[in-house]
Design a protein around this motif. Structure first.
Motif, short mmCIF file in Angstrom:
data_model
loop_
_atom_site.label_atom_id
_atom_site.label_comp_id
_atom_site.label_asym_id
_atom_site.label_seq_id
_atom_site.Cartn_x
_atom_site.Cartn_y
_atom_site.Cartn_z
N VAL A 205 -16.27 20.70 10.86
CA VAL A 205 -17.68 20.71 10.49
C VAL A 205 -18.55 20.17 11.62
N LYS A 206 -18.06 19.14 12.30
CA LYS A 206 -18.85 18.50 13.34
C LYS A 206 -18.67 19.13 14.71
N LYS A 207 -17.62 19.97 14.87
CA LYS A 207 -17.35 20.54 16.17
C LYS A 207 -17.19 22.06 16.06
N PRO A 208 -18.26 22.82 16.38
CA PRO A 208 -18.16 24.28 16.35
C PRO A 208 -17.16 24.80 17.38
N LEU A 209 -16.81 26.05 17.25
CA LEU A 209 -15.85 26.72 18.12
C LEU A 209 -16.57 27.81 18.91
N THR A 210 -16.29 27.88 20.21
CA THR A 210 -16.89 28.92 21.05
C THR A 210 -15.84 29.97 21.40
N LEU A 211 -16.18 31.23 21.18
CA LEU A 211 -15.28 32.34 21.46
C LEU A 211 -15.98 33.37 22.33
N ASP A 212 -15.19 34.09 23.13
CA ASP A 212 -15.68 35.24 23.87
C ASP A 212 -15.07 36.49 23.25
N VAL A 213 -15.92 37.41 22.82
CA VAL A 213 -15.48 38.68 22.24
C VAL A 213 -15.79 39.77 23.24
N SER A 214 -14.76 40.47 23.71
CA SER A 214 -14.97 41.47 24.75
C SER A 214 -14.48 42.84 24.31
N TYR A 215 -15.15 43.86 24.81
CA TYR A 215 -14.79 45.26 24.55
C TYR A 215 -14.72 45.97 25.89
N THR A 216 -13.54 46.54 26.20
CA THR A 216 -13.33 47.22 27.47
C THR A 216 -13.12 48.71 27.23
N THR A 244 -16.60 28.96 4.49
CA THR A 244 -17.51 29.98 4.99
C THR A 244 -17.97 29.60 6.38
N VAL A 245 -17.88 30.57 7.31
CA VAL A 245 -18.30 30.31 8.67
C VAL A 245 -19.55 31.11 8.99
N ALA A 246 -20.31 30.61 9.96
CA ALA A 246 -21.50 31.29 10.47
C ALA A 246 -21.31 31.58 11.94
N TYR A 247 -22.02 32.59 12.44
CA TYR A 247 -21.89 33.02 13.83
C TYR A 247 -23.24 32.92 14.53
N ASP A 248 -23.20 32.42 15.78
CA ASP A 248 -24.37 32.39 16.65
C ASP A 248 -24.02 33.10 17.95
N LEU A 249 -25.00 33.77 18.54
CA LEU A 249 -24.83 34.48 19.81
C LEU A 249 -25.57 33.74 20.93
N TRP A 250 -24.88 33.52 22.05
CA TRP A 250 -25.52 32.93 23.22
C TRP A 250 -26.25 34.03 23.99
N THR A 277 -16.37 46.24 31.01
CA THR A 277 -16.21 45.35 29.87
C THR A 277 -17.56 44.76 29.48
N ALA A 278 -17.84 44.73 28.19
CA ALA A 278 -19.01 44.02 27.66
C ALA A 278 -18.49 42.82 26.88
N THR A 279 -19.02 41.63 27.15
CA THR A 279 -18.53 40.39 26.54
C THR A 279 -19.69 39.65 25.89
N ASP A 280 -19.46 39.16 24.68
CA ASP A 280 -20.43 38.33 23.96
C ASP A 280 -19.83 36.95 23.71
N ARG A 281 -20.61 35.93 23.97
CA ARG A 281 -20.18 34.56 23.67
C ARG A 281 -20.69 34.19 22.29
#
Length: 319
Positions: A205-216, A244-250, A277-281
């Motif tokens: 809850v206190k520490k969000p997770l950062t992911l990179d989603v890429s499409y090549t 339940t999780v929420a998503y934010d885009l950088w 490749t297109a990548t979203d953080r």
């Protein structure tokens, strides 16, 4: 260029099969079956040689349904189409027509379903679910014509068309298949769009997770059209289903809220080069829970256009 169907943004998604055509019975070629089990058999001639060119000449073949019994059979005619390659079919990509040769006057209709097309052909003037009455020891024959419109994505390399006949409310039937190579400019097409999700493994809850989603783009050619990626929370294999999780885009300057449970990601542009490749953080946050369990695995699914090219990311969540 027609606009592709976007993925639905529901809060909880169970990963489904990509194409409704996988549900069609007997989609193996030359579906001839024992008349003891099935009174109907179907045959189809080969279409004209050479590839289907987007916007080019149509191909045609003859489709025959035979009744081997001593009684008339009420039958439905069905049709499906799917593409081999990265991009799903849209209704405007393919023209399919069914013309009676030795059969009652016929009307056909087809629409988008899943990542393919599905439709029916039926007596002219009737409803879409009307049946043909095929006499005993007789056959009906139709001419099937297939054409690729200019919007058919050349990222795909093959168009598969299934035609069939069903009787007894779909409990018995037979199917045939014709496959058409999609050719344009001698390009080597037909590869995938490769999806990857990389980043951390744990979430609190206190520490969000950062992911990179890429499409090549590995289709062999630039993308013929826009592609609509998304990321989902799925409970199909999660052990912590109450969270339940929420998503934010950088966006390069700040985090922008996208959604809860599921989120549409930025569109992959048409003409994205082969190999590019297109990548979203993406930032993932816990925003709700059911108070029953406090730790477990949450499964995320990144995909595009009706679950194509999906990649799974398992994360450990606690709250």
């Amino acid at each position: 260029m027609s606009v592709r169907r976007r993925l639905a943004g529901t809060a909880t998604v169970v990963a489904a099969a990509s194409s409704v055509l996988a549900l069609l019975p007997g989609t193996a070629s030359a579906a001839t079956q024992s008349t003891a089990l099935n009174p109907l058999t179907v045959t189809a001639s080969s279409a004209q040689p050479g590839p289907l060119l987007p916007g080019g000449a149509a191909k045609s073949f003859v489709f025959t349904v035979a009744n081997h019994t001593g009684a008339a059979i009420a039958m439905n005619g069905n049709v499906g189409a799917s593409a081999h390659g990265a991009l799903p079919l849209d209704k405007g990509d393919v023209k399919l027509s069914v013309q009676a040769v030795h059969a009652p006057a016929t009307t056909s209709s087809i629409s988008s379903q899943g990542s393919g097309l599905m439709g029916t052909f039926y007596p002219k003037g009737g409803r879409w679910d009307s049946t043909f009455k095929l006499p005993a020891h007789s056959s009906f024959t139709w001419k099937i014509t297939v054409a690729a419109t200019k919007s058919l994505p050349i990222n795909d390399d093959r168009l598969v068309v299934d035609f069939g006949a069903e009787a007894d409310h779909g409990r018995i039937g037979a199917w045939s298949r014709n496959s058409f190579h999609i050719g344009a400019f001698n390009l080597h097409n037909g590869g995938p769009i490769v999806t990857k999700v990389t980043g951390g493994q744990s979430l609190t809850v206190k520490k969000p997770l950062t992911l990179d989603v890429s499409y090549t783009n590995r289709t062999g050619v630039p993308l013929a059209e826009k592609v609509y990626p998304a990321i989902y929370q799925t409970n199909s294999r999660s052990t912590l289903s109450g969270v339940t999780v929420a998503y934010d885009l950088w966006n390069g300057k700040r985090w922008v809220f996208l959604g809860k449970g599921a989120a549409q990601l930025p569109v992959l542009p048409a003409h994205l080069a082969n190999g590019a490749t297109a990548t979203d953080r993406i930032r993932v946050r816990i925003v709700g829970w059911d108070n029953k369990a406090h730790a477990g695995r949450v499964q995320l699914l990144a995909a595009y256009d009706n679950f194509n090219g999906s990649a799974v990311k398992n994360i450990q969540a606690t709250y």
